[in-house]
Design an enzyme around this catalytic site. Sequence first.
Site, PDB file in Angstrom:
ATOM      1  N   TYR A  58     -48.317  12.305 -11.377  1.00 53.00           N
ATOM      2  CA  TYR A  58     -49.436  12.254 -10.440  1.00 53.00           C
ATOM      3  C   TYR A  58     -49.226  13.196  -9.258  1.00 53.00           C
ATOM      4  O   TYR A  58     -50.189  13.664  -8.663  1.00 53.00           O
ATOM      5  CB  TYR A  58     -49.618  10.829  -9.907  1.00 53.00           C
ATOM      6  CG  TYR A  58     -50.480   9.952 -10.771  1.00 53.00           C
ATOM      7  CD1 TYR A  58     -50.142   9.702 -12.091  1.00 53.00           C
ATOM      8  CD2 TYR A  58     -51.637   9.362 -10.266  1.00 53.00           C
ATOM      9  CE1 TYR A  58     -50.923   8.896 -12.883  1.00 53.00           C
ATOM     10  CE2 TYR A  58     -52.421   8.550 -11.057  1.00 53.00           C
ATOM     11  CZ  TYR A  58     -52.070   8.310 -12.362  1.00 53.00           C
ATOM     12  OH  TYR A  58     -52.852   7.509 -13.142  1.00 53.00           O
ATOM     13  N   LYS A  82     -40.360   7.324 -22.106  1.00 55.89           N
ATOM     14  CA  LYS A  82     -40.518   8.145 -23.307  1.00 55.89           C
ATOM     15  C   LYS A  82     -39.274   9.033 -23.376  1.00 55.89           C
ATOM     16  O   LYS A  82     -39.338  10.277 -23.340  1.00 55.89           O
ATOM     17  CB  LYS A  82     -41.823   8.961 -23.216  1.00 55.89           C
ATOM     18  CG  LYS A  82     -42.171   9.759 -24.447  1.00 55.89           C
ATOM     19  CD  LYS A  82     -42.620   8.903 -25.626  1.00 55.89           C
ATOM     20  CE  LYS A  82     -42.873   9.775 -26.846  1.00 55.89           C
ATOM     21  NZ  LYS A  82     -43.095   8.997 -28.084  1.00 55.89           N
ATOM     22  N   ASP A 110     -44.961   4.368 -26.407  1.00 54.19           N
ATOM     23  CA  ASP A 110     -45.887   4.228 -27.548  1.00 54.19           C
ATOM     24  C   ASP A 110     -45.669   2.896 -28.256  1.00 54.19           C
ATOM     25  O   ASP A 110     -46.621   2.183 -28.587  1.00 54.19           O
ATOM     26  CB  ASP A 110     -45.780   5.425 -28.518  1.00 54.19           C
ATOM     27  CG  ASP A 110     -44.352   5.793 -28.873  1.00 54.19           C
ATOM     28  OD1 ASP A 110     -43.414   5.246 -28.259  1.00 54.19           O
ATOM     29  OD2 ASP A 110     -44.165   6.629 -29.778  1.00 54.19           O
ATOM     30  N   ASP A 137     -49.895   3.168 -15.384  1.00 55.34           N
ATOM     31  CA  ASP A 137     -51.358   3.210 -15.316  1.00 55.34           C
ATOM     32  C   ASP A 137     -51.946   2.815 -16.665  1.00 55.34           C
ATOM     33  O   ASP A 137     -52.830   1.965 -16.755  1.00 55.34           O
ATOM     34  CB  ASP A 137     -51.803   4.634 -14.937  1.00 55.34           C
ATOM     35  CG  ASP A 137     -53.312   4.772 -14.899  1.00 55.34           C
ATOM     36  OD1 ASP A 137     -53.962   3.858 -14.358  1.00 55.34           O
ATOM     37  OD2 ASP A 137     -53.831   5.780 -15.413  1.00 55.34           O
ATOM     38  N   ASP A 166     -53.924  -1.114 -18.000  1.00 57.82           N
ATOM     39  CA  ASP A 166     -55.294  -1.280 -18.503  1.00 57.82           C
ATOM     40  C   ASP A 166     -55.258  -2.056 -19.815  1.00 57.82           C
ATOM     41  O   ASP A 166     -56.075  -2.940 -20.060  1.00 57.82           O
ATOM     42  CB  ASP A 166     -55.984   0.075 -18.727  1.00 57.82           C
ATOM     43  CG  ASP A 166     -56.827   0.492 -17.525  1.00 57.82           C
ATOM     44  OD1 ASP A 166     -56.498   0.065 -16.395  1.00 57.82           O
ATOM     45  OD2 ASP A 166     -57.811   1.243 -17.713  1.00 57.82           O
TER      46      ASP A 166
END
Length: 364
Positions: free
Chosen positions: A142, A192, A224, A248, A252
């Site tokens: 970000y 990751k 993942d 983030d 969700d």
Amino acid sequence: MATFDILVLPGDGIGPEVTAEGRRALEAIGERFEHVFRFTPDTVGGGAIDAYGVAIRPETLEAAKRSDAVLFGAVGGPKWDSPRAPVRPEQGLLALRRELGLWANLRPVKAEPALLHASPLRPEVLEGVDMLVIRELTSGIYFGTPQARRVVNGRREAVDTDYYNEEEVARVAHLGFRTARERRRHLTSVDKANVLASSRLWREVVSEIAPEYPDVTLEHVLVDAMTMHLIRRPASFDVVIADNMFGDIITDEASMLGGSMGMLPSASLGTLREDGLGLGLYEPIHGSAPDIAGKGIANPLAMLLCTAMLLRHSCGLEEEARALERAVQRAVEDGLRTPDIAAKGERTLGTREMADAVLERIGG
Ligand code: IPM
Ligand code: MG
């Protein structure tokens, strides 16, 4: 009688509707428990772009720094959404996080037994879901530089940089371990590391800190795989730490475990004072929901739960925070529903009525 200064930034879309209810909740708590909340309203996001040409004004950032807490609605909407727009509403939120040093984003996800029907997942998968995701909020892709768009040899290209240093990772890791200690002593770290250098540093630093917390079980999960485990074994997660981008995305997804995004609050905190409190920004994770803006049907519960977090983390008012959380839970158990959490054929309430139902139940 304590006095608290709250900067109120309703923002765009359903932001103003739900923020108004958060303010009323604080007023109700203030009356009942004899505290004074002084509210300073200001503009952020698309509204600020329209009025001032910037997503947040410097004086708003200064006012935020001087306040005890920021109550934030949502920013964004189709009007400001062009990929070529020079300023974007989201920049207001990002500037607040960065300028106030709010590096820890707490996103609790609980599946209320009375709301299991509202999730697309089967009730037996959801039973016992109670996790806290701690998302790193002021670094990573970000904010890493260079972040740029340019034309090279007549071709458009763009670059983002996923940067972390060890201190940024360590403070999130320590917070994760300490929080897990007060809960079910299980910590999941998401990364990751099989591909990204920043994730390998993340994993290394988290692993180095782990021996300081021998009573907490640590698991590393690739992001993942995490998206799969979140729907396959959601109840197995206790505290989850993740970098800015992965946090983030997975929150969700996790919000669907709670039935609706309209149920999920979040607190963004920085390094706390000795007394364990500090300036925080409190924001429901649902966003501006332009499709239902202005209709008075948005679920105010995420915002009410935000105000409970505000009472807890910025004001040190634990009893008051619990009173509000219990009131939300009772309203849900009593069958009160906004459209997003209603089963087929169930009677639904609007934003104001739902908030009233909760406020009536404070201390009841
Ligand atoms: C969130 C939102 C923000 C983010 C946007 C609005 C900038 O998606 O808080 O999760 O990406 O952090
Ligand atoms: Mg998001």
